[in-house]
Design a protein around this motif. Structure first.
Motif, mmCIF file in Angstrom:
data_model
loop_
_atom_site.group_PDB
_atom_site.id
_atom_site.type_symbol
_atom_site.label_atom_id
_atom_site.label_comp_id
_atom_site.label_asym_id
_atom_site.label_seq_id
_atom_site.Cartn_x
_atom_site.Cartn_y
_atom_site.Cartn_z
ATOM 1 N N ILE A 34 0.867 -1.183 0.000
ATOM 2 C CA ILE A 34 0.000 0.000 0.000
ATOM 3 C C ILE A 34 0.897 1.225 0.000
ATOM 4 O O ILE A 34 1.797 1.340 0.831
ATOM 5 C CB ILE A 34 -0.915 0.012 1.243
ATOM 6 N N ALA A 35 0.679 2.107 -0.949
ATOM 7 C CA ALA A 35 1.520 3.296 -1.065
ATOM 8 C C ALA A 35 0.659 4.547 -1.209
ATOM 9 O O ALA A 35 -0.420 4.508 -1.785
ATOM 10 C CB ALA A 35 2.454 3.166 -2.268
ATOM 11 N N TYR A 37 1.997 7.355 -2.566
ATOM 12 C CA TYR A 37 2.433 8.025 -3.789
ATOM 13 C C TYR A 37 3.376 7.079 -4.523
ATOM 14 O O TYR A 37 3.727 6.019 -3.992
ATOM 15 C CB TYR A 37 3.097 9.366 -3.486
ATOM 16 N N ASP A 38 3.769 7.461 -5.719
ATOM 17 C CA ASP A 38 4.527 6.540 -6.578
ATOM 18 C C ASP A 38 5.884 7.142 -6.949
ATOM 19 O O ASP A 38 6.081 7.621 -8.073
ATOM 20 C CB ASP A 38 3.713 6.245 -7.836
ATOM 21 N N VAL A 43 5.450 1.638 -8.282
ATOM 22 C CA VAL A 43 4.334 0.773 -8.647
ATOM 23 C C VAL A 43 4.695 -0.126 -9.822
ATOM 24 O O VAL A 43 4.459 -1.339 -9.790
ATOM 25 C CB VAL A 43 3.083 1.620 -8.987
ATOM 26 N N GLU A 47 4.857 -4.214 -9.686
ATOM 27 C CA GLU A 47 3.961 -4.980 -10.533
ATOM 28 C C GLU A 47 4.732 -5.866 -11.507
ATOM 29 O O GLU A 47 4.260 -6.940 -11.889
ATOM 30 C CB GLU A 47 3.021 -4.029 -11.285
ATOM 31 N N VAL A 53 -0.204 -3.834 -5.842
ATOM 32 C CA VAL A 53 -0.039 -2.527 -5.199
ATOM 33 C C VAL A 53 -1.381 -1.813 -5.135
ATOM 34 O O VAL A 53 -2.113 -1.762 -6.125
ATOM 35 C CB VAL A 53 0.968 -1.645 -5.972
ATOM 36 N N LEU A 55 -2.550 1.848 -4.571
ATOM 37 C CA LEU A 55 -2.068 3.222 -4.493
ATOM 38 C C LEU A 55 -3.189 4.120 -3.989
ATOM 39 O O LEU A 55 -4.239 4.231 -4.611
ATOM 40 C CB LEU A 55 -1.594 3.689 -5.874
ATOM 41 N N GLN A 56 -2.952 4.743 -2.843
ATOM 42 C CA GLN A 56 -3.941 5.634 -2.254
ATOM 43 C C GLN A 56 -3.303 6.995 -1.977
ATOM 44 O O GLN A 56 -2.618 7.192 -0.972
ATOM 45 C CB GLN A 56 -4.512 5.035 -0.963
ATOM 46 N N ASP A 57 -3.526 7.927 -2.903
ATOM 47 C CA ASP A 57 -2.985 9.274 -2.746
ATOM 48 C C ASP A 57 -3.567 9.940 -1.503
ATOM 49 O O ASP A 57 -4.589 9.507 -0.962
ATOM 50 C CB ASP A 57 -3.318 10.121 -3.978
ATOM 51 N N GLN A 68 -11.204 5.322 0.691
ATOM 52 C CA GLN A 68 -9.931 4.616 0.774
ATOM 53 C C GLN A 68 -9.962 3.524 1.842
ATOM 54 O O GLN A 68 -9.393 2.444 1.661
ATOM 55 C CB GLN A 68 -8.796 5.603 1.043
#
Length: 230
Positions: A34-35, A37-38, A43, A47, A53, A55-57, A68
């Motif tokens: 869980i991130a 940002y990238d 990511v 992958e 992954v 991705l939750q900004d 989220q």
């Protein structure tokens, strides 16, 4: 990662929370990453190794935070539990927001650091203040529109605006307190300082969108006791 500090029993590693390394993360053979940002193609790199992954900004408001939490519940096989958490948060926050109806129109200054960086209404934190109908002094500041929601104010501007409420989100990082604020040159005349309406927030709770947001909203509600709108 190395930023995980809640709850106290949360597992901690030396994995960087700010500059994550694909190889280092892969070494733990995670079922899910869980991130927020990238950075540096994180990511894509994960992958490529067939590591899922999510991705939750940074959530811009409470509704996005709720979405989220539910997405995280779905991804981890805890959809029902996540829905329960969100429903509980909605109810508690709504009750807290309704607890200070007389504060609508009062002004607020949210301090991210003693260098006067703050957040406007176009941020997650700003959306919390809007629940109470508070007017964020950062919104009208010079350059606020170009600062991505996080402008740097001046001490003179804050004194001139004389906010009714001051919320310190720099108590841990920078050891700021109601006492240190009251000793700043000219700040004794600010309404919040004169009336003792300075809320000392936990930096983490004030900056992380999640279930503990309820605790932050409760702090704000408590700081508004006796504060009248304008």
């Amino acid at each position: 990662d190395d930023q995980s500090n809640y709850p106290a029993e949360a597992p901690v590693t030396d994995l960087s929370g700010f500059q994550p390394n694909v190889e280092a993360i892969a070494g733990y053979e995670p079922d899910l990453v869980i991130a927020a940002y990238d950075p540096g193609g994180l990511v894509e790199g994960l992958e490529t190794l067939d590591i899922p992954v999510l991705l939750q900004d940074a959530a811009p408001d409470l509704d996005a935070a709720y979405e989220q939490i539910e997405a995280l519940g779905e991804a981890t096989g805890n959809a029902e539990g996540a829905e329960t958490v969100v429903e509980s948060m909605r109810i508690e926050i709504a009750e807290l927001a309704a607890s200070a109806p007389g504060a609508a129109g009062a002004t607020v200054y949210h301090e991210l650091g003693p260098d006067f960086f703050t957040s406007t209404s176009d941020t997650f934190i700003g959306s919390v203040y809007e629940l109470f109908g508070l007017v964020n002094i950062a919104d009208a500041a010079d350059g606020a529109a170009d600062a991505g929601g996080y402008p740097q104010l001046t001490g003179e501007y804050i004194v001139s605006e004389s906010p009714a409420v001051i919320v310190l989100a720099d108590t841990k990082c920078c050891e700021q307190t109601a006492e240190t604020v009251s000793k700043r040159p000219g700040w004794a005349q600010i309404e919040a300082v004169a009336n003792g309406n300075i809320a000392e927030a936990d930096d983490d709770i004030a900056s992380r969108w999640g279930p503990r947001t309820v605790d932050f909203v409760e702090l704000i509600a408590g700081s508004l006791e006796g504060v009248g709108g304008r």
